[in-house]
Design an enzyme around this catalytic site. Structure first.
Site, short mmCIF file in Angstrom:
data_model
loop_
_atom_site.label_atom_id
_atom_site.label_comp_id
_atom_site.label_asym_id
_atom_site.label_seq_id
_atom_site.Cartn_x
_atom_site.Cartn_y
_atom_site.Cartn_z
N SER A 1 -31.13 47.57 -7.30
CA SER A 1 -30.88 46.38 -8.10
C SER A 1 -29.69 46.59 -9.01
O SER A 1 -29.25 47.72 -9.22
CB SER A 1 -32.12 46.04 -8.94
OG SER A 1 -32.22 46.93 -10.05
N LYS A 2 -29.21 45.50 -9.58
CA LYS A 2 -28.06 45.60 -10.48
C LYS A 2 -28.39 46.45 -11.71
O LYS A 2 -27.55 47.16 -12.23
CB LYS A 2 -27.57 44.22 -10.90
CG LYS A 2 -28.59 43.32 -11.57
CD LYS A 2 -27.98 41.96 -11.90
CE LYS A 2 -28.97 41.01 -12.55
NZ LYS A 2 -29.99 40.53 -11.61
N ARG A 3 -29.62 46.40 -12.14
CA ARG A 3 -30.02 47.18 -13.32
C ARG A 3 -30.10 48.67 -13.00
O ARG A 3 -29.92 49.51 -13.88
CB ARG A 3 -31.33 46.65 -13.89
CG ARG A 3 -31.15 45.31 -14.58
CD ARG A 3 -32.41 44.76 -15.22
NE ARG A 3 -32.11 43.56 -15.98
CZ ARG A 3 -31.97 42.35 -15.46
NH1 ARG A 3 -32.10 42.20 -14.15
NH2 ARG A 3 -31.68 41.31 -16.22
#
Length: 305
Positions: free
Chosen positions: A59-61
């Site tokens: 994920s982007k996080r």
């Protein structure tokens, strides 16, 4: 689901290639195509991109938390959150595409470096893996480093000048610096930061290496080597290396007794490109000036130790 089918049909989509999380929806989509009496496109489902530890979808996080980009370019969310991109981090487009293609696909050979044209020629859906692909940020850096080394010195110099307009070096000098440093760099900008000693006398010296490697007789040996440097004509890498070898033979010294101290007194660091090439680039006057100004600093470091 209805909107998905109608949208793809009206756009005359022939192939739908999507993530494996869509697999449960595929039968419903096929049934919808049949209900409308339309020809269904070809469906292919790709493995997910996984976190570096393999536990869960990337994920982007995850990128922000672990310190690597997950977007091609900087992306700002509707809430104003900024997520970094590969372009802004200094990755070459060729390296990014190459890395992306080999996530979940392989050519069936050990080969890893491909141009876009070669990927187009080699790619087939049959060789897409059925299992998730772990994202490896270090491998991504390897692709970047490999592609950087394949760029011409002139093209890298042009990029550096574009991003550093205050550089006041002639093109030929900047290209020489690129040639000296690019084998040791991952990103173009590192050529300037890691090779700062090629622009000016270092403001700091590698204290730890000096204290470990400097011997009581080292400063005197370097004084003798400076006297040899004074007489070298022409002052090019070949002549400097030949004179260095002769100096070692005349003094009965090993290479380690002189080369590392010589490097430290000129560049301030314990590793880098070939010292003879560095010396030739800097020129005789600059090399001697640095040695004369840095040797007292080194002695001061040893005295404090």
């Amino acid at each position: 689901h209805l909107a998905n089918i109608v949208d793809d049909h009206t756009m005359q989509i022939s192939h739908v290639i999507r993530g494996e999380e869509w697999l449960p929806s595929a039968p419903l989509h096929v049934l919808l195509y049949e209900a409308f009496g339309w020809d269904a496109p070809e469906f292919a489902h790709l493995p997910l991109l996984l976190r570096p530890d393999g536990n869960g979808k990337l994920s982007k996080r995850d990128g922000d938390r672990l310190g690597f980009p997950v977007f091609p370019t900087n992306w700002t969310t509707a809430e104003g959150e900024l997520y970094s991109g590969y372009r802004e981090k200094g990755y070459l487009p060729e390296a990014f595409i190459n890395m992306l293609a080999l996530l979940g696909w392989n050519p069936g050979t050990p080969r890893e470096i491909f141009t876009l044209e070669e990927l187009v020629e080699a790619f087939s859906l049959e060789r897409v893996s059925k299992s998730g692909a772990k994202f490896d940020p270090e491998k991504t850096k390897w692709f970047q480093q490999s592609w950087l080394r394949m760029q011409t010195d002139a093209s890298i110099a042009a990029v550096l000048r574009e991003h550093n307009p205050s550089l006041e070096l002639p093109d030929s000098s900047l290209e020489t610096i690129v040639g000296l440093m690019k084998e040791r760099a991952t990103f173009a900008q590192e050529i300037l930061t890691e090779g700062s000693y090629l622009f000016e006398n270092p403001s700091s010296l590698d204290t730890e290496t000096i204290r470990k490697k400097w011997k009581p007789e080292t400063s005197e040996i370097l004084q003798q080597w400076m006297a040899v440097l004074e007489e070298i004509v022409p002052f090019d890498a070949v002549q400097i290396e030949n004179s260095f070898k002769q100096f070692l033979a005349d003094k009965g010294l090993g290479i380690g007794a002189v080369l590392l101290p010589y490097r430290l007194s000129v560049t301030g660091v314990g590793a880098g490109p070939g010292m003879f090439e560095i010396s030739a680039f800097l020129g005789k006057d600059e090399v001697l000036h640095r040695m004369k100004s840095n040797l007292p600093k080194i002695e001061s470091i040893l005295h404090v130790a």
